[in-house]
Design an enzyme around this catalytic site. Structure first.
Site, PDB file in Angstrom:
ATOM      1  CD  GLU A   1      30.498  53.904  56.268  1.00 41.36           C
ATOM      2  OE1 GLU A   1      30.816  52.986  55.410  1.00 41.36           O
ATOM      3  OE2 GLU A   1      30.836  54.047  57.424  1.00 41.36           O
TER       4      GLU A   1
ATOM      5  NE  ARG B   1      33.840  55.164  57.464  1.00 40.45           N
ATOM      6  CZ  ARG B   1      34.619  55.251  58.615  1.00 40.45           C
ATOM      7  NH1 ARG B   1      35.329  56.105  58.889  1.00 40.45           N
ATOM      8  NH2 ARG B   1      34.318  54.191  59.680  1.00 40.45           N
TER       9      ARG B   1
ATOM     10  CB  SER C   1      29.570  51.575  60.206  1.00 38.46           C
ATOM     11  OG  SER C   1      30.590  51.385  61.000  1.00 38.46           O
TER      12      SER C   1
HETATM   13  N1  EPU Z   1      28.126  51.623  70.975  1.00 37.15           N
HETATM   14  C1  EPU Z   1      26.933  51.207  71.690  1.00 37.15           C
HETATM   15  N2  EPU Z   1      26.097  50.161  71.137  1.00 37.15           N
HETATM   16  C2  EPU Z   1      26.552  49.437  69.800  1.00 37.15           C
HETATM   17  C3  EPU Z   1      27.658  50.050  69.308  1.00 37.15           C
HETATM   18  C4  EPU Z   1      28.406  50.900  69.735  1.00 37.15           C
HETATM   19  O1  EPU Z   1      26.495  51.501  72.842  1.00 37.15           O
HETATM   20  O2  EPU Z   1      25.758  48.402  69.397  1.00 37.15           O
HETATM   21  C5  EPU Z   1      28.655  52.589  71.758  1.00 37.15           C
HETATM   22  C6  EPU Z   1      30.023  51.773  72.045  1.00 37.15           C
HETATM   23  O3  EPU Z   1      30.013  51.458  73.334  1.00 37.15           O
HETATM   24  C7  EPU Z   1      31.108  53.027  72.220  1.00 37.15           C
HETATM   25  C8  EPU Z   1      30.669  53.919  70.830  1.00 37.15           C
HETATM   26  O4  EPU Z   1      29.235  53.532  70.685  1.00 37.15           O
HETATM   27  O5  EPU Z   1      31.008  53.936  73.107  1.00 37.15           O
HETATM   28  C9  EPU Z   1      31.503  53.762  69.761  1.00 37.15           C
HETATM   29  O6  EPU Z   1      31.291  52.364  69.208  1.00 37.15           O
HETATM   30  P1  EPU Z   1      32.660  51.906  68.223  1.00 37.15           P
HETATM   31  O7  EPU Z   1      33.962  52.166  69.139  1.00 37.15           O
HETATM   32  O8  EPU Z   1      32.347  50.204  68.264  1.00 37.15           O
HETATM   33  O9  EPU Z   1      32.710  52.624  67.038  1.00 37.15           O
HETATM   34  P2  EPU Z   1      31.614  53.113  66.082  1.00 37.15           P
HETATM   35  O10 EPU Z   1      31.429  54.456  66.336  1.00 37.15           O
HETATM   36  O11 EPU Z   1      30.315  52.505  66.139  1.00 37.15           O
HETATM   37  C10 EPU Z   1      33.444  53.648  64.139  1.00 37.15           C
HETATM   38  C11 EPU Z   1      33.206  53.387  62.601  1.00 37.15           C
HETATM   39  C12 EPU Z   1      33.824  51.819  62.496  1.00 37.15           C
HETATM   40  C13 EPU Z   1      35.197  51.732  63.055  1.00 37.15           C
HETATM   41  C14 EPU Z   1      35.004  51.965  64.359  1.00 37.15           C
HETATM   42  C15 EPU Z   1      36.254  52.097  65.231  1.00 37.15           C
HETATM   43  C16 EPU Z   1      31.797  54.951  61.629  1.00 37.15           C
HETATM   44  C17 EPU Z   1      30.491  54.901  60.713  1.00 37.15           C
HETATM   45  N3  EPU Z   1      32.144  53.571  61.926  1.00 37.15           N
HETATM   46  O12 EPU Z   1      32.218  52.792  64.572  1.00 37.15           O
HETATM   47  O13 EPU Z   1      33.979  51.794  60.935  1.00 37.15           O
HETATM   48  O14 EPU Z   1      35.556  50.561  63.051  1.00 37.15           O
HETATM   49  O15 EPU Z   1      34.632  53.358  64.586  1.00 37.15           O
HETATM   50  O16 EPU Z   1      37.072  53.092  64.962  1.00 37.15           O
HETATM   51  O17 EPU Z   1      32.505  55.647  61.903  1.00 37.15           O
HETATM   52  C18 EPU Z   1      33.028  51.010  58.990  1.00 37.15           C
HETATM   53  O18 EPU Z   1      32.975  52.254  58.511  1.00 37.15           O
HETATM   54  O19 EPU Z   1      32.496  50.225  58.309  1.00 37.15           O
HETATM   55  C19 EPU Z   1      33.443  50.664  60.351  1.00 37.15           C
HETATM   56  C20 EPU Z   1      33.344  49.660  60.942  1.00 37.15           C
END
Ligand code: EPU
Length: 338
Positions: free
Chosen positions: A334, A164, A238
């Protein structure tokens, strides 16, 4: 050319209402140069707006706001019959560009389907999702140097991409306006399916050997199931980055919280899932006035309607403080706070 005291509500995906002192849109580099020359007589800073999907506006902008609406997509062959240089105007809607590529059988950015924002904003923060970042297929971009008014070409190395991150958020912040972005995409390529939820969604759909279009659809389904549509509920994706901590800190947390979600980054560091940390801090679905922490994905803050940028900023500070207190981990925003 410029409109005074222009409401930016429909130009930011949080749907926050603030006024720009002066506002104008540009659809070509020529118009942009003219506007920049005109703006020289206005003693206010410049502010360049793309899709407005990664900003939180907390006050009226005493600035000259220029909205990038440069459109157009071109596809050029290369020496390799399988590879094409695909260039999009910075003002194209990112998802429309992804759809164009998917419809035309061009592989490489399908996992980035449905990300809000514009093409020009994508390299600013090296957008990423489901195991893919734009740096993976990025070829070059053109950007106008604001002081010299000359257009310059940036290679991937010049952009200094990170998680990012890019040079446009750091050393060159406010110095260039991205006008077009070129990707090197392939007619035939392996699809990137290693991210767990893609496999699950394809299985749900009963698809074993997915096509490019089916992968894009799977991503759209996953995003729609967790992430609010900014057209219906103001948000900026995010709000925080996933924090990177030392292996020692991660192991210490894991001993206390065996369900901790973490991914190894290198030998000595781990990335933690900020959404998990926020949820475990009891804040998933928390509301404060007109805004809140999204019910389905705690990493996303939402505007239920009429929230001010400052209300959302205060909520984000509360989230940071609560996570810091419970886990001793600093969350970094972010979204750009303006
Ligand atoms: N999780 C929770 N609770 C929540 C949300 C997530 O326990 O409320 C856990 C999920 O169960 C999972 C882990 O956290 O085990 C990761 O969750 P998720 O796959 O939804 O991805 P993220 O790490 O929360 C990142 C990016 C997103 C992108 C997703 C999918 C960042 C800051 N965010 O989110 O990007 O869509 O991976 O690759 O790196 C964005 O940047 O605006 C964005 C949406």
């Amino acid at each position: 050319m410029f409109t005074a005291n222009y409401d930016l509500k429909k130009h930011n995906t949080f749907g926050v209402s603030v006024k720009a002192r002066w506002f104008a849109a540009f659809g070509s580099t020529e118009t942009l140069k003219n506007l920049l020359s005109e703006a020289k007589s206005i003693p206010l800073p410049l502010f360049i707006l793309g899709g407005g999907s990664n900003i939180l506006l907390t006050k009226n902008l005493d600035a000259v706001v220029l909205k990038n609406e440069i459109k157009g997509i071109t596809v050029e062959p290369t020496d390799d019959p399988n590879s094409f240089l695909v260039t999009a105007g910075a003002g194209e809607i990112w998802h429309s560009f992804v759809q164009f590529c998917v419809e035309n059988g061009l592989h490489g950015i399908e996992n980035l389907s449905l990300i809000p924002g514009s093409v020009g904003a994508a390299p600013m923060q090296n957008i990423g999702a489901y195991g893919v970042e734009i740096k993976d297929t990025f070829y070059s971009l053109k950007a106008l140097n604001i002081s010299s008014l000359s257009e310059e070409v940036f290679s991937a190395d010049d952009c200094k991409f990170g998680y990012r991150e890019s040079v446009f958020k750091r050393a060159l912040k406010g110095k260039y306006i991205i006008t077009s972005v070129t990707f090197l995409l392939k007619k035939q390529a392996e699809l990137s399916l290693h991210y767990g939820s893609i496999k699950d969604e394809l299985a749900n759909l009963g698809i074993e050997n997915p096509s490019l279009k089916e992968v894009s659809q799977a991503i759209i389904n996953i995003r729609n199931s967790k992430l609010p549509n900014p057209a219906e509920l103001g948000n900026s994706g995010s709000f925080f980055k996933n924090p990177v901590v030392s292996a020692q800190k991660r192991n210490q947390l894991l001993a206390e919280y065996p369900n901790l979600v973490s991914y190894q980054v290198n030998e000595s560091e781990y990335k933690l899932a900020a959404g998990w940390l926020i949820e475990q801090s009891g804040l998933k679905g928390y509301t404060a006035g007109n805004c809140g922490v999204h019910k389905k994905q705690a990493l996303v803050l939402v505007n239920y309607g009429g929230a001010t940028g400052n209300e959302i900023l205060q909520l984000s500070n509360l989230v940071q403080n609560t996570v810091k207190e419970k886990f001793g981990v600093e969350l970094e925003k972010e979204v750009n706070i303006i």
